[in-house]
Scaffold this motif. Structure first.
Motif, PDB file in Angstrom:
ATOM      1  N   ARG A   1       0.618  -1.224   0.340  1.00  0.00           N
ATOM      2  CA  ARG A   1      -0.024  -0.307  -0.036  1.00  0.00           C
ATOM      3  C   ARG A   1       1.055   1.559   0.142  1.00  0.00           C
ATOM      4  N   ASP A   2       2.483   1.210   0.141  1.00  0.00           N
ATOM      5  CA  ASP A   2       3.156   2.396   0.057  1.00  0.00           C
ATOM      6  C   ASP A   2       3.372   2.853  -1.278  1.00  0.00           C
ATOM      7  N   ALA A   3       3.007   1.596  -2.654  1.00  0.00           N
ATOM      8  CA  ALA A   3       3.690   1.737  -3.616  1.00  0.00           C
ATOM      9  C   ALA A   3       3.437   3.417  -4.173  1.00  0.00           C
ATOM     10  N   LYS A   4       2.215   3.489  -4.050  1.00  0.00           N
ATOM     11  CA  LYS A   4       1.909   4.793  -4.793  1.00  0.00           C
ATOM     12  C   LYS A   4       2.429   6.128  -3.704  1.00  0.00           C
ATOM     13  N   ALA A   5       2.752   6.336  -2.564  1.00  0.00           N
ATOM     14  CA  ALA A   5       3.280   7.386  -2.244  1.00  0.00           C
ATOM     15  C   ALA A   5       4.993   7.281  -2.528  1.00  0.00           C
ATOM     16  N   VAL A   6       6.001   6.003  -2.726  1.00  0.00           N
ATOM     17  CA  VAL A   6       7.302   5.616  -2.687  1.00  0.00           C
ATOM     18  C   VAL A   6       7.043   6.610  -4.315  1.00  0.00           C
ATOM     19  N   ALA A   7       6.468   6.221  -5.612  1.00  0.00           N
ATOM     20  CA  ALA A   7       6.449   7.135  -6.280  1.00  0.00           C
ATOM     21  C   ALA A   7       6.593   8.474  -6.275  1.00  0.00           C
ATOM     22  N   GLU A   8       5.473   8.659  -5.402  1.00  0.00           N
ATOM     23  CA  GLU A   8       5.385  10.049  -5.895  1.00  0.00           C
ATOM     24  C   GLU A   8       6.421  10.833  -5.080  1.00  0.00           C
ATOM     25  N   VAL A   9       6.908  10.052  -3.771  1.00  0.00           N
ATOM     26  CA  VAL A   9       7.932  10.473  -3.337  1.00  0.00           C
ATOM     27  C   VAL A   9       9.708  11.023  -4.397  1.00  0.00           C
ATOM     28  N   HIS A  10       9.967   9.096  -5.208  1.00  0.00           N
ATOM     29  CA  HIS A  10      10.918   9.049  -6.127  1.00  0.00           C
ATOM     30  C   HIS A  10      10.363  10.549  -6.932  1.00  0.00           C
ATOM     31  N   ALA A  11       9.460  10.677  -7.243  1.00  0.00           N
ATOM     32  CA  ALA A  11       9.371  12.366  -8.503  1.00  0.00           C
ATOM     33  C   ALA A  11       9.291  12.888  -8.327  1.00  0.00           C
ATOM     34  N   ALA A  12       9.307  13.837  -7.013  1.00  0.00           N
ATOM     35  CA  ALA A  12       9.572  15.102  -6.292  1.00  0.00           C
ATOM     36  C   ALA A  12      10.691  15.096  -6.693  1.00  0.00           C
ATOM     37  N   ALA A  13      11.371  14.023  -5.378  1.00  0.00           N
ATOM     38  CA  ALA A  13      12.479  14.066  -5.157  1.00  0.00           C
ATOM     39  C   ALA A  13      13.639  14.268  -6.423  1.00  0.00           C
ATOM     40  N   ALA A  14      13.273  13.457  -7.592  1.00  0.00           N
ATOM     41  CA  ALA A  14      14.129  13.885  -8.105  1.00  0.00           C
ATOM     42  C   ALA A  14      13.799  14.655  -9.538  1.00  0.00           C
ATOM     43  N   ARG A  15      12.892  15.145  -9.148  1.00  0.00           N
ATOM     44  CA  ARG A  15      12.621  16.262 -10.035  1.00  0.00           C
ATOM     45  C   ARG A  15      13.378  17.801  -9.248  1.00  0.00           C
ATOM     46  N   ALA A  16      13.929  17.835  -8.263  1.00  0.00           N
ATOM     47  CA  ALA A  16      14.610  18.525  -7.648  1.00  0.00           C
ATOM     48  C   ALA A  16      15.843  18.298  -7.726  1.00  0.00           C
ATOM     49  N   ALA A  17      15.799  16.725  -7.803  1.00  0.00           N
ATOM     50  CA  ALA A  17      17.664  16.682  -7.222  1.00  0.00           C
ATOM     51  C   ALA A  17      18.418  16.751  -9.092  1.00  0.00           C
ATOM     52  N   TYR A  18      17.435  16.527 -10.347  1.00  0.00           N
ATOM     53  CA  TYR A  18      17.834  16.452 -11.123  1.00  0.00           C
ATOM     54  C   TYR A  18      17.570  18.243 -11.900  1.00  0.00           C
ATOM     55  N   GLU A  19      17.280  18.618 -10.839  1.00  0.00           N
ATOM     56  CA  GLU A  19      17.050  20.348 -11.261  1.00  0.00           C
ATOM     57  C   GLU A  19      18.513  21.234 -12.257  1.00  0.00           C
ATOM     58  N   GLY A  20      18.147  21.089 -12.995  1.00  0.00           N
ATOM     59  CA  GLY A  20      20.099  21.715 -14.168  1.00  0.00           C
ATOM     60  C   GLY A  20      21.021  21.276 -14.400  1.00  0.00           C
ATOM     61  N   LEU A  21      20.902  19.462 -14.034  1.00  0.00           N
ATOM     62  CA  LEU A  21      20.697  18.866 -15.417  1.00  0.00           C
ATOM     63  C   LEU A  21      19.868  17.876 -15.652  1.00  0.00           C
ATOM     64  N   LEU A  22      18.831  17.536 -15.383  1.00  0.00           N
ATOM     65  CA  LEU A  22      18.118  17.380 -17.127  1.00  0.00           C
ATOM     66  C   LEU A  22      17.372  19.136 -17.153  1.00  0.00           C
ATOM     67  N   PRO A  23      17.152  18.775 -19.467  1.00  0.00           N
ATOM     68  CA  PRO A  23      16.027  19.567 -19.570  1.00  0.00           C
ATOM     69  C   PRO A  23      14.817  19.842 -18.580  1.00  0.00           C
ATOM     70  N   GLU A  24      13.924  20.708 -18.509  1.00  0.00           N
ATOM     71  CA  GLU A  24      12.254  21.247 -18.369  1.00  0.00           C
ATOM     72  C   GLU A  24      11.969  19.886 -18.577  1.00  0.00           C
ATOM     73  N   ASP A  25      11.936  19.361 -20.007  1.00  0.00           N
ATOM     74  CA  ASP A  25      10.834  18.802 -20.508  1.00  0.00           C
ATOM     75  C   ASP A  25      10.850  17.110 -19.508  1.00  0.00           C
ATOM     76  N   GLN A  26      12.203  16.484 -19.678  1.00  0.00           N
ATOM     77  CA  GLN A  26      12.579  15.294 -18.802  1.00  0.00           C
ATOM     78  C   GLN A  26      12.254  15.378 -17.349  1.00  0.00           C
ATOM     79  N   LEU A  27      12.216  16.341 -16.479  1.00  0.00           N
ATOM     80  CA  LEU A  27      11.968  16.900 -15.310  1.00  0.00           C
ATOM     81  C   LEU A  27      10.316  16.743 -15.631  1.00  0.00           C
ATOM     82  N   ARG A  28       9.766  16.764 -16.656  1.00  0.00           N
ATOM     83  CA  ARG A  28       8.507  17.343 -16.139  1.00  0.00           C
ATOM     84  C   ARG A  28       8.000  15.894 -16.129  1.00  0.00           C
ATOM     85  N   ALA A  29       8.881  15.275 -17.207  1.00  0.00           N
ATOM     86  CA  ALA A  29       8.591  13.636 -17.619  1.00  0.00           C
ATOM     87  C   ALA A  29       8.457  13.133 -16.265  1.00  0.00           C
TER      88      ALA A  29
END
Length: 171
Positions: free
Chosen positions: A12-40
Motif C-alpha cells: 500500500r506504500d507503492a503509490k507514496a514511494v512513487a510520489e516521493v521518487h518523482a518529487a525528489a528526483a525532479r528537485a535533485a536533477y534540476e539543472g542536470l536534466l532539461p525541463e521536459d525531462q523533469l516534467r516526465a
C-alpha cells in the motif's frame, strides 16, 4: 525531529514511494536534466516499478513516515555491478521529499539500509551518484562513503547522458 518512523514498505506504500521518487528526483536533477525531462518524472511512471520491488523485495524497500505520511524511502540489496562479491551491497535509491531535506530523514533511511545489508551478510556497500549532484555526493560523503574515481560511467536518463560515480564504504 523525533516523530518519524522508518519501517519496511508494504504494497500500500507503492503509490507514496512513487510520489516521493518523482518529487525528489525532479528537485535533485534540476539543472542536470532539461525541463521536459523533469516534467516526465511522474509518479505514474514509477508506481508499477515500486509495487513490484516491494512485492518481491528486490530491492528491499524501507520508508520513513512523518505524521503518518511517507516522505522518503530507500531501496537496497546486493550490488548489481558485475563481478562484485556477494558480500557487496548497494543502495539502489534513496530519496526524501525536498521539503523534508536536511532534517535527518535521509540518515535514518541510510541507517535502516545499513542494518538490512548487515543482516544479509554484506560487508561493503556502494551507491551510484551523478557527478553533478553535489547534494547527494555531500550526503554520501558525510555518511562515510568514499569516491571510487575509476568507476565513472555515462548513464542515460531519458535522452540525456549524465556522468555517474560509484561511492563505497564498509557496512
Amino acid at each position: 525531529m523525533s516523530d518519524f518512523e522508518v519501517r519496511p514498505a508494504t504494497l500500500r506504500d507503492a503509490k507514496a514511494v512513487a510520489e516521493v521518487h518523482a518529487a525528489a528526483a525532479r528537485a535533485a536533477y534540476e539543472g542536470l536534466l532539461p525541463e521536459d525531462q523533469l516534467r516526465a518524472l511522474t509518479p505514474a511512471t514509477r508506481e508499477a516499478k515500486w509495487r513490484e520491488a516491494i512485492e518481491y523485495a528486490e530491492p528491499q524497500v524501507h520508508v520513513v513516515e512523518l505524521g503518518g505520511e511517507v516522505v522518503g524511502f530507500v531501496g537496497f540489496d546486493r550490488s548489481r555491478d558485475p563481478k562484485t562479491p556477494s558480500t557487496t551491497g548497494e543502495i539502489w535509491s534513496l530519496y526524501v521529499k525536498p521539503e523534508h531535506w536536511d532534517k535527518g530523514l535521509g540518515v535514518a533511511l541510510w541507517d535502516a539500509a545499513r542494518e538490512g545489508l548487515e543482516e544479509e551478510g554484506c560487508t561493503v556497500v556502494t551507491i551510484w551518484v551523478p557527478l553533478r549532484n553535489d547534494r547527494a555526493i555531500r550526503f554520501c560523503e558525510l555518511a562515510g562513503f568514499k569516491r571510487e574515481m575509476k568507476t565513472a560511467k555515462t548513464t542515460a536518463i531519458g535522452t540525456v547522458k549524465i556522468e555517474e560515480i560509484r561511492l563505497k564504504r564498509n557496512v
